[in-house]
Design an enzyme around this catalytic site. Structure first.
Site, PDB file in Angstrom:
ATOM      1  N   ASP A  81       0.807  -1.216   0.000  1.00  8.34           N
ATOM      2  CA  ASP A  81       0.000   0.000   0.000  1.00  8.34           C
ATOM      3  C   ASP A  81       0.842   1.269   0.000  1.00  8.34           C
ATOM      4  O   ASP A  81       2.046   1.229   0.218  1.00  8.34           O
ATOM      5  CB  ASP A  81      -0.968   0.005   1.201  1.00  8.34           C
ATOM      6  N   ASP A 150      -7.981  -2.645  14.100  1.00  6.11           N
ATOM      7  CA  ASP A 150      -9.328  -2.929  13.597  1.00  6.11           C
ATOM      8  C   ASP A 150      -9.355  -4.149  12.676  1.00  6.11           C
ATOM      9  O   ASP A 150     -10.366  -4.425  12.040  1.00  6.11           O
ATOM     10  CB  ASP A 150      -9.898  -1.702  12.872  1.00  6.11           C
ATOM     11  N   HIS A 152      -7.441  -4.655   9.985  1.00  2.00           N
ATOM     12  CA  HIS A 152      -7.105  -4.477   8.560  1.00  2.00           C
ATOM     13  C   HIS A 152      -5.809  -5.186   8.201  1.00  2.00           C
ATOM     14  O   HIS A 152      -4.910  -5.321   9.034  1.00  2.00           O
ATOM     15  CB  HIS A 152      -7.051  -2.990   8.165  1.00  2.00           C
ATOM     16  N   GLU A 157      -9.671  -1.878   5.169  1.00  4.12           N
ATOM     17  CA  GLU A 157     -10.357  -1.581   6.426  1.00  4.12           C
ATOM     18  C   GLU A 157     -11.622  -2.442   6.557  1.00  4.12           C
ATOM     19  O   GLU A 157     -12.101  -3.003   5.566  1.00  4.12           O
ATOM     20  CB  GLU A 157     -10.729  -0.095   6.454  1.00  4.12           C
TER      21      GLU A 157
HETATM   22  C1  F6R Z   1       1.323  -1.293   6.059  1.00  7.95           C
HETATM   23  C2  F6R Z   1       0.108  -2.089   6.200  1.00  7.95           C
HETATM   24  C3  F6R Z   1      -0.699  -2.048   7.451  1.00  7.95           C
HETATM   25  C4  F6R Z   1       0.128  -2.238   8.715  1.00  7.95           C
HETATM   26  C5  F6R Z   1      -0.754  -2.160   9.938  1.00  7.95           C
HETATM   27  C6  F6R Z   1       0.033  -2.317  11.225  1.00  7.95           C
HETATM   28  O1  F6R Z   1       1.931  -1.535   4.810  1.00  7.95           O
HETATM   29  O2  F6R Z   1      -0.249  -2.759   5.294  1.00  7.95           O
HETATM   30  O3  F6R Z   1      -1.677  -3.054   7.380  1.00  7.95           O
HETATM   31  O4  F6R Z   1       0.781  -3.475   8.658  1.00  7.95           O
HETATM   32  O5  F6R Z   1      -1.405  -0.924   9.955  1.00  7.95           O
HETATM   33  O6  F6R Z   1       0.903  -1.226  11.380  1.00  7.95           O
HETATM   34  P1  F6R Z   1       1.992  -1.217  12.543  1.00  7.95           P
HETATM   35  O7  F6R Z   1       2.948  -2.300  12.249  1.00  7.95           O
HETATM   36  O8  F6R Z   1       2.640   0.143  12.424  1.00  7.95           O
HETATM   37  O9  F6R Z   1       1.261  -1.424  13.817  1.00  7.95           O
END
Ligand code: F6R
Length: 275
Positions: A81, A150, A152, A157
């Site tokens: 992403d 959440d 994701h 989301e």
């Molecule tokens: C980032 C991504 C997100 C993160 C998730 C957890 O490329 O795809 O799904 O893996 O938001 O983020 P952290 O590791 O910062 O808690």
């Protein structure tokens, strides 16, 4: 008992929950899964993620590259992403994150690095081309995943279609707040992103999901033991045949069957363990 396991290792790969005592040891497990793949298949296509959870994983991969000659020169990568409207030089862009934590230290060929383009003149078209490029390289062999509080994965989301492909998504306010730490303030976090879809992630040959800390415990429990639901997108991984969920003890805090997961992992013959 052990000899039966060694003679007849049946796998237990489908959703393998590996609980480690620290994020660093969990990151080493994830990195060794990736290293094994790259050694067996030097042209492997890796799906990569960003975020705090991934930092120790990239540190360990960089160490393996430097000290043990892990060679990425024939591999290809696709990131999950990117924010829309953030220049690739912006320090909080995922382009910048990947340079800072991984690409500048290893030897992935620049023309085999792919990160969604959040600045394309025609973003939906760029999303379709991203999917085409993944297909052209034979699909993703292994997808690294973090998870949001959440539930994701990527930036899919809650309420994302479980069949979705790479596309534009709007972040939840919870995710905006969680990611404000990379921007200084929530107001600066772009509201829109490009993300691989859940269908895109599910097409990969293997998924390796990491989560650390008690704040992820509920999402982890829902992913592994809850009902499959678009309300907790990571739960769809229950339909995938080859998933490793690698977590630290605090992130395992709301799972009901931790003893069983430990029992399965401890009972594996050495060659099926990842350390
Ligand atoms: C980032 C991504 C997100 C993160 C998730 C957890 O490329 O795809 O799904 O893996 O938001 O983020 P952290 O590791 O910062 O808690």
């Amino acid at each position: 008992m052990l000899s039966i396991l060694i003679d007849a290792p049946t796998g237990d790969f489908e959703m393998e929950v590996i609980i480690q005592e620290s994020p660093d040891s969990a990151a080493r497990v994830a990195a060794s899964i990736i290293a094994r793949l790259i050694r067996e298949k030097p042209t492997a296509v890796l799906g990569l993620a960003t975020g705090g959870t991934m930092e120790p994983v990239y540190r360990e991969l960089v160490r393996l590259h430097r000290n043990e000659g892990l060679d990425f020169s024939r591999a290809a990568t696709f990131n999950l992403d990117e924010y829309i409207g953030l220049s690739v030089e912006h320090p909080s862009s995922y382009h910048a994150f990947m340079q800072e934590h991984f690409f500048r230290y290893v030897n992935v060929a620049p023309d085999r690095i792919h990160i969604p383009n959040g600045n394309a003149a025609d973003v939906p078209r760029a999303c379709r081309e991203y999917e085409d490029r993944i297909r052209a390289l034979g699909g993703i062999d292994l997808q690294l995943l973090g998870i949001g509080r959440d539930g994701h994965i990527g930036f899919n989301e809650p309420s994302s279609s479980l069949a979705s492909r790479t596309r534009i998504k709007t972040l939840t306010q919870e995710t905006l707040l969680d990611n404000a730490r990379f921007f200084g303030e929530a107001e600066s976090v772009p509201r829109h992103v490009v993300t691989m879809g859940i269908g895109t992630i599910m097409d990969s040959g293997q998924c390796v999901l990491l989560a650390f800390g008690a704040s992820k415990a509920e999402a982890v429990a829902g992913t592994v033991e809850g009902p499959v639901s678009a309300s907790l997108p990571a739960s769809v991984l229950q339909f995938h045949e080859n998933v490793q969920v690698i977590i630290d003890r605090p992130a395992s805090g709301k799972l009901e069957r931790t003893e069983y997961y430990d029992w399965v992992y401890e009972g594996k013959p050495d060659w099926q363990r990842y350390e």
